[in-house]
Design a protein around this motif. Sequence first.
Motif, PDB file in Angstrom:
ATOM      1  N   VAL A 118       4.581   5.085   3.032  1.00 23.61           N
ATOM      2  CA  VAL A 118       4.019   6.506   3.140  1.00 23.61           C
ATOM      3  C   VAL A 118       5.067   7.952   3.159  1.00 23.61           C
ATOM      4  O   VAL A 118       6.092   7.630   2.774  1.00 23.61           O
ATOM      5  CB  VAL A 118       3.872   6.855   4.922  1.00 23.61           C
ATOM      6  CG1 VAL A 118       3.133   4.788   5.220  1.00 23.61           C
ATOM      7  CG2 VAL A 118       4.609   6.659   5.387  1.00 23.61           C
ATOM      8  N   TRP A 119       3.643   8.644   2.406  1.00 22.55           N
ATOM      9  CA  TRP A 119       4.783   9.754   1.933  1.00 22.55           C
ATOM     10  C   TRP A 119       4.907  10.798   3.691  1.00 22.55           C
ATOM     11  O   TRP A 119       4.530  10.423   4.216  1.00 22.55           O
ATOM     12  CB  TRP A 119       3.872  10.588   1.526  1.00 22.55           C
ATOM     13  CG  TRP A 119       3.946  11.843   0.552  1.00 22.55           C
ATOM     14  CD1 TRP A 119       3.479  13.392   1.150  1.00 22.55           C
ATOM     15  CD2 TRP A 119       4.560  12.443  -0.007  1.00 22.55           C
ATOM     16  NE1 TRP A 119       4.170  14.031   0.593  1.00 22.55           N
ATOM     17  CE2 TRP A 119       4.744  13.785  -0.328  1.00 22.55           C
ATOM     18  CE3 TRP A 119       5.715  12.386  -0.968  1.00 22.55           C
ATOM     19  CZ2 TRP A 119       5.726  14.876  -1.044  1.00 22.55           C
ATOM     20  CZ3 TRP A 119       7.161  12.258  -1.523  1.00 22.55           C
ATOM     21  CH2 TRP A 119       6.869  13.841  -1.959  1.00 22.55           C
ATOM     22  N   GLU A 120       6.134  11.425   2.934  1.00 27.17           N
ATOM     23  CA  GLU A 120       6.496  12.420   4.532  1.00 27.17           C
ATOM     24  C   GLU A 120       5.378  13.056   5.199  1.00 27.17           C
ATOM     25  O   GLU A 120       4.978  13.196   6.320  1.00 27.17           O
ATOM     26  CB  GLU A 120       7.636  12.868   4.385  1.00 27.17           C
ATOM     27  CG  GLU A 120       8.906  13.542   6.010  1.00 27.17           C
ATOM     28  CD  GLU A 120       9.928  14.052   5.393  1.00 27.17           C
ATOM     29  OE1 GLU A 120      10.155  15.479   6.317  1.00 27.17           O
ATOM     30  OE2 GLU A 120      10.183  14.129   4.190  1.00 27.17           O
ATOM     31  N   GLY A 121       5.153  13.455   4.411  1.00 31.43           N
ATOM     32  CA  GLY A 121       3.444  14.525   4.230  1.00 31.43           C
ATOM     33  C   GLY A 121       2.798  14.080   5.497  1.00 31.43           C
ATOM     34  O   GLY A 121       1.797  14.497   6.036  1.00 31.43           O
ATOM     35  N   ALA A 122       2.525  12.189   5.134  1.00 28.75           N
ATOM     36  CA  ALA A 122       2.076  11.881   6.190  1.00 28.75           C
ATOM     37  C   ALA A 122       2.103  11.373   8.219  1.00 28.75           C
ATOM     38  O   ALA A 122       1.347  11.310   9.079  1.00 28.75           O
ATOM     39  CB  ALA A 122       0.984  10.247   5.910  1.00 28.75           C
ATOM     40  N   SER A 167       0.836  -1.264  -0.038  1.00 29.04           N
ATOM     41  CA  SER A 167      -0.004   0.088   0.518  1.00 29.04           C
ATOM     42  C   SER A 167       1.211   1.172  -0.300  1.00 29.04           C
ATOM     43  O   SER A 167       2.164   1.094   0.808  1.00 29.04           O
ATOM     44  CB  SER A 167      -0.884   0.142   1.598  1.00 29.04           C
ATOM     45  OG  SER A 167       0.290  -0.074   2.110  1.00 29.04           O
ATOM     46  N   PHE A 168       0.365   2.346  -0.228  1.00 29.72           N
ATOM     47  CA  PHE A 168       1.156   3.119  -0.568  1.00 29.72           C
ATOM     48  C   PHE A 168      -0.097   4.717   0.275  1.00 29.72           C
ATOM     49  O   PHE A 168      -1.431   5.157  -0.125  1.00 29.72           O
ATOM     50  CB  PHE A 168       1.488   3.858  -1.777  1.00 29.72           C
ATOM     51  CG  PHE A 168       1.684   5.367  -1.979  1.00 29.72           C
ATOM     52  CD1 PHE A 168       2.631   5.836  -1.194  1.00 29.72           C
ATOM     53  CD2 PHE A 168       0.808   6.478  -2.512  1.00 29.72           C
ATOM     54  CE1 PHE A 168       3.237   6.942  -1.318  1.00 29.72           C
ATOM     55  CE2 PHE A 168       1.290   7.892  -2.555  1.00 29.72           C
ATOM     56  CZ  PHE A 168       2.312   7.784  -1.715  1.00 29.72           C
ATOM     57  N   GLU A 220      -9.593   5.578  -2.951  1.00 25.45           N
ATOM     58  CA  GLU A 220     -10.602   5.914  -2.755  1.00 25.45           C
ATOM     59  C   GLU A 220     -10.413   7.848  -3.087  1.00 25.45           C
ATOM     60  O   GLU A 220      -9.660   7.851  -3.605  1.00 25.45           O
ATOM     61  CB  GLU A 220     -10.795   5.830  -1.108  1.00 25.45           C
ATOM     62  CG  GLU A 220      -9.494   7.341  -0.418  1.00 25.45           C
ATOM     63  CD  GLU A 220     -10.025   6.352   1.107  1.00 25.45           C
ATOM     64  OE1 GLU A 220     -10.794   7.469   1.954  1.00 25.45           O
ATOM     65  OE2 GLU A 220      -9.724   5.415   1.456  1.00 25.45           O
ATOM     66  N   SER A 221     -11.951   8.432  -3.108  1.00 34.93           N
ATOM     67  CA  SER A 221     -11.246   9.875  -3.257  1.00 34.93           C
ATOM     68  C   SER A 221     -12.900  10.292  -2.255  1.00 34.93           C
ATOM     69  O   SER A 221     -12.818   9.381  -1.854  1.00 34.93           O
ATOM     70  CB  SER A 221     -12.776   9.747  -4.915  1.00 34.93           C
ATOM     71  OG  SER A 221     -13.686   9.902  -4.834  1.00 34.93           O
ATOM     72  N   ALA A 240       3.083  12.450  -6.492  1.00 34.35           N
ATOM     73  CA  ALA A 240       2.533  10.843  -5.319  1.00 34.35           C
ATOM     74  C   ALA A 240       1.418  10.365  -5.443  1.00 34.35           C
ATOM     75  O   ALA A 240       0.766   9.405  -5.167  1.00 34.35           O
ATOM     76  CB  ALA A 240       2.541  11.755  -3.715  1.00 34.35           C
ATOM     77  N   GLY A 241       0.090  11.010  -6.006  1.00 35.16           N
ATOM     78  CA  GLY A 241      -0.901  10.704  -5.619  1.00 35.16           C
ATOM     79  C   GLY A 241      -1.878  10.514  -5.521  1.00 35.16           C
ATOM     80  O   GLY A 241      -1.915  11.058  -4.010  1.00 35.16           O
ATOM     81  N   VAL A 242      -3.095   9.747  -4.801  1.00 39.52           N
ATOM     82  CA  VAL A 242      -3.261   9.464  -3.794  1.00 39.52           C
ATOM     83  C   VAL A 242      -3.029   8.596  -3.819  1.00 39.52           C
ATOM     84  O   VAL A 242      -2.478   6.779  -3.998  1.00 39.52           O
ATOM     85  CB  VAL A 242      -5.716   8.937  -4.900  1.00 39.52           C
ATOM     86  CG1 VAL A 242      -5.272  10.273  -5.516  1.00 39.52           C
ATOM     87  CG2 VAL A 242      -4.977   8.296  -6.002  1.00 39.52           C
ATOM     88  N   GLY A 243      -3.855   7.234  -2.371  1.00 39.74           N
ATOM     89  CA  GLY A 243      -4.003   6.518  -1.695  1.00 39.74           C
ATOM     90  C   GLY A 243      -3.843   5.202  -2.183  1.00 39.74           C
ATOM     91  O   GLY A 243      -5.212   5.048  -3.269  1.00 39.74           O
TER      92      GLY A 243
END
Length: 287
Positions: A177-181, A119-120, A238-239, A223-226
């Motif tokens: 995970v993106w650092e922003g998370a 997952s991302f 999801e959106s 990075a886009g969406v998870g």
Amino acid sequence: MSTDFQQARAALGARMRELREESAQPDGRRLSGRALAARLGWTQSRVSKLENGKQTPTMADVRAWAEAVGRPEAAAELAGRLRTVETQYRSWRRQLAGGVVPVQEAHAAQGKRTSVRRSFDPTLIPGLLQTAGYARGVLARYTVVHPSIRDVDAAVSARMGRQQVLRDRARSFHFLVWEGALVSRLCPQAALADQLESLVPWLAPGHVRLGVVPFDAELTVPAGVGFSIHDDSLVITESWHAEMWLDDPADVALHQRAWDALQRCAVYGVEAHRVIARAGARLRENH
């Protein structure tokens, strides 16, 4: 909304129209949309939207439709077509009508069916790695967009229960995970600090692997969406308005390419620990 979803809903609507047109009124005339709406106690526009694939029916709708057109045996067929639509596209409005807990239970059931998950997450800590305090903050904030949510505490308990699957060493989990998370303030400071600390044990090699895509990584894709990939056969993403469960091989392959590209930009172990520590230091500085 995905093209696959649109096509599946349009096909369902066309079949519903076909069943109506095959039906006759007592005087022998073909059953009109207006007459069917009157039988069902609906508006004519609702019948039209369903037949033209502009609106998704509920399971109760398709059963009522089959009865109203005099083809009760067709209910099973319509229900099967609807399940195909909902497999691909699950609006939050419809899902949350029964509360957040059923959503968590659906994901828990899928988790038990999944042996290998990748997952991302660009904005959130993955649900399977969330602490109760962090999960409560996240779910409570979703009520701004989805005010129908009322069962936050029960949903937190259900989410914590889902994490039991991580104990099964026969399964494999790879989280990015993106650092922003790590720095998004979606819960009180103390809860976020606890959440960051709870990630550290997952940095050690094992059946659960955690990587971080840092802000300064040279990304080969946005990075886009998870999203999460389950056994290379299902993607869940999801959106704001819906959750998509995609099992078309082309959709899965697309997300696999995105995940591979993001994974090449991730750091692990000591380097990932530094990024998490940096997020913790920033949190303390802003206190």
